[in-house]
Design a protein around this motif. Structure first.
Motif, mmCIF file in Angstrom:
data_model
loop_
_atom_site.group_PDB
_atom_site.id
_atom_site.type_symbol
_atom_site.label_atom_id
_atom_site.label_comp_id
_atom_site.label_asym_id
_atom_site.label_seq_id
_atom_site.Cartn_x
_atom_site.Cartn_y
_atom_site.Cartn_z
ATOM 1 N N LEU A 186 0.648 -1.201 -0.065
ATOM 2 C CA LEU A 186 0.091 -0.122 0.012
ATOM 3 C C LEU A 186 0.803 1.292 0.042
ATOM 4 O O LEU A 186 0.329 2.248 -0.042
ATOM 5 C CB LEU A 186 -0.840 -0.007 1.288
ATOM 6 N N VAL A 189 0.692 2.963 -3.527
ATOM 7 C CA VAL A 189 -0.772 3.059 -3.975
ATOM 8 C C VAL A 189 -1.075 4.489 -3.966
ATOM 9 O O VAL A 189 -0.844 5.275 -2.965
ATOM 10 C CB VAL A 189 -1.955 2.365 -3.137
ATOM 11 N N LYS A 190 -1.444 5.293 -5.296
ATOM 12 C CA LYS A 190 -1.787 6.592 -5.335
ATOM 13 C C LYS A 190 -3.266 6.691 -5.598
ATOM 14 O O LYS A 190 -3.696 6.268 -6.547
ATOM 15 C CB LYS A 190 -0.801 7.236 -6.251
ATOM 16 N N ALA A 191 -4.131 7.279 -4.969
ATOM 17 C CA ALA A 191 -5.423 7.565 -5.241
ATOM 18 C C ALA A 191 -5.622 8.935 -6.122
ATOM 19 O O ALA A 191 -4.955 10.061 -5.503
ATOM 20 C CB ALA A 191 -6.210 7.882 -3.922
ATOM 21 N N LYS A 194 -10.451 12.620 -7.904
ATOM 22 C CA LYS A 194 -11.664 12.435 -7.731
ATOM 23 C C LYS A 194 -11.881 11.221 -6.703
ATOM 24 O O LYS A 194 -13.358 11.128 -6.718
ATOM 25 C CB LYS A 194 -12.087 12.098 -9.313
ATOM 26 N N ALA A 195 -11.225 10.404 -6.533
ATOM 27 C CA ALA A 195 -11.431 9.306 -5.586
ATOM 28 C C ALA A 195 -11.329 9.558 -4.216
ATOM 29 O O ALA A 195 -11.423 8.743 -3.235
ATOM 30 C CB ALA A 195 -10.512 8.046 -5.752
ATOM 31 N N ILE A 196 -10.911 10.902 -3.798
ATOM 32 C CA ILE A 196 -10.554 11.308 -2.535
ATOM 33 C C ILE A 196 -11.852 11.164 -1.710
ATOM 34 O O ILE A 196 -12.069 10.770 -0.465
ATOM 35 C CB ILE A 196 -9.809 12.678 -2.403
ATOM 36 N N PRO A 198 -14.829 9.564 -2.162
ATOM 37 C CA PRO A 198 -15.377 8.336 -1.728
ATOM 38 C C PRO A 198 -14.355 7.362 -0.813
ATOM 39 O O PRO A 198 -14.694 6.702 -0.137
ATOM 40 C CB PRO A 198 -15.288 7.647 -3.238
ATOM 41 N N LEU A 199 -12.952 7.627 -0.959
ATOM 42 C CA LEU A 199 -11.963 7.212 -0.112
ATOM 43 C C LEU A 199 -12.346 7.599 1.382
ATOM 44 O O LEU A 199 -12.334 6.920 2.484
ATOM 45 C CB LEU A 199 -10.601 7.379 -0.345
ATOM 46 N N LEU A 200 -12.664 9.035 1.550
ATOM 47 C CA LEU A 200 -12.756 9.453 2.985
ATOM 48 C C LEU A 200 -14.189 8.904 3.497
ATOM 49 O O LEU A 200 -14.413 8.470 4.412
ATOM 50 C CB LEU A 200 -13.011 10.685 2.955
ATOM 51 N N GLY A 202 -15.614 5.938 2.643
ATOM 52 C CA GLY A 202 -14.939 4.570 2.773
ATOM 53 C C GLY A 202 -14.520 4.507 4.178
ATOM 54 O O GLY A 202 -14.606 3.656 5.022
ATOM 55 N N VAL A 203 -13.348 5.547 4.833
ATOM 56 C CA VAL A 203 -12.781 5.463 5.810
ATOM 57 C C VAL A 203 -13.745 5.630 7.004
ATOM 58 O O VAL A 203 -13.607 5.026 8.274
ATOM 59 C CB VAL A 203 -11.778 6.487 6.169
#
Length: 314
Positions: A186, A189-191, A194-196, A198-200, A202-203
């Motif tokens: 990990l 891995v670079k996000a 535009k995926a920040i 959805p990742l937040l 998900g966190v």
């Protein structure tokens, strides 16, 4: 611009490593008092702290040879010795086979860390090697070894808490530690931007799941980690066979994969031999039409045949 690092800032990554070591050793103390939930939590906290010390050291430009050696020693105790002792104490009345399995796990963890340190100085590795670990990393291995204990705390006694199952599982995780199986890292891995969001989100959902259902969330995380290993092997082999994708960003890699995929040729799968309805008429070859002569009666009027009436011929 020259970054000036004060002695206090350089001490911070090593302090986090020492905290991870204390958390791992505390798991043994919790196991001796039969508080296995806190023992698992201690190893989880050690894994979180272990993932932070290296990143903080690189951000603060506070990396050092002592910090690297201290990190390896901490990992060996927190994820090798501590889980082995916790499992051995949990299996009360364990025979000599249990102690042998615990020794195998601890030794394999130390060997895995020693190999990791030697690979850091290897400059002949391909460019894509930094995206993978060789074998299961130490924090993941320490948590995976606790899977039978987590299952017993969640569902009670069962086949998963049998001594032979537990020691077989421990030896299997030890084999994964020293294996050559590639696992995803990990760290590389670079996000995309535009995926920040959805990742937040998900966190936030992950944090809620850990707070409300900690054991179930830990079980799900370990099962998902084991499930990703086949994909990691496939990705490693694909990168090894495509040197042009080594330095390409993720979007270009996906374009290369699509371009070389046979599904992108625009060909449709062949139809089956038997299809019904309009599909049968679409694939059937045109036939020569045969016109039947008109049948007229004696008075010259057209006679209706049995086909036009809709009756079957006897």
């Amino acid at each position: 611009m020259v970054r000036v690092t004060t002695p206090g800032v350089r001490l911070l990554p090593n302090a986090i490593t020492v905290l991870a070591l204390c958390a791992g050793l505390s798991a043994v103390q919790f196991a001796l008092t039969k508080n296995y939930a806190m023992a698992i939590a201690s190893i989880g906290i050690a894994a979180v702290l272990d993932s932070l010390d290296g990143r903080i050291a690189r951000l603060l430009d506070a990396t050092s040879k002592m910090g690297a050696e201290l990190d390896s020693l901490s990992d060996g105790i927190s994820f090798g010795v501590a889980p082995a002792l916790v499992i051995y104490v949990w299996q009360t009345g364990a025979d000599r086979i249990g102690w042998v399995a615990s020794l195998i796990f601890a030794v394999c963890m130390i060997l895995r860390l020693a190999r990791f340190n030697t690979l850091l100085d290897d400059t002949e590795q391909p460019a894509y090697a930094s995206e993978f670990f060789v074998g299961v990393p130490a924090p993941a291995g320490g948590l995976l070894a606790m899977l039978p204990l987590v299952a017993e705390l969640q569902w009670g006694d069962g086949w998963w808490s049998s001594q032979y199952v537990v020691w077989g599982w421990t030896v299997a995780i030890a084999a994964l530690l020293i294996s050559r199986i590639p696992t995803l890292s990990l760290k590389t891995v670079k996000a995309p931007a535009k995926a920040i969001a959805p990742l937040l989100l998900g966190v936030a959902l992950l944090a809620a799941a850990i707070i409300q259902f900690p054991l179930v969330a830990l079980l799900a995380a370990m099962v998902l980690y084991l499930a990703h290993i086949p994909y990691s092997i496939y990705r490693h082999r694909w990168l090894a066979a495509h040197p042009e994708a080594w330095a390409a960003p993720p979007r270009e890699r996906r374009a290369i994969r699509r371009a070389r995929s046979p599904r992108r040729l625009g060909l449709r799968p062949p139809l089956r031999r038997r299809v019904a309805g309009a599909a049968m008429r679409a694939v059937r070859l045109p036939r020569e039409t045969v016109r039947t002569p008109r049948v007229t009666s004696e008075n010259g009027q057209r006679r209706r045949s049995w086909r036009q009436i809709g009756l079957r011929r006897k």
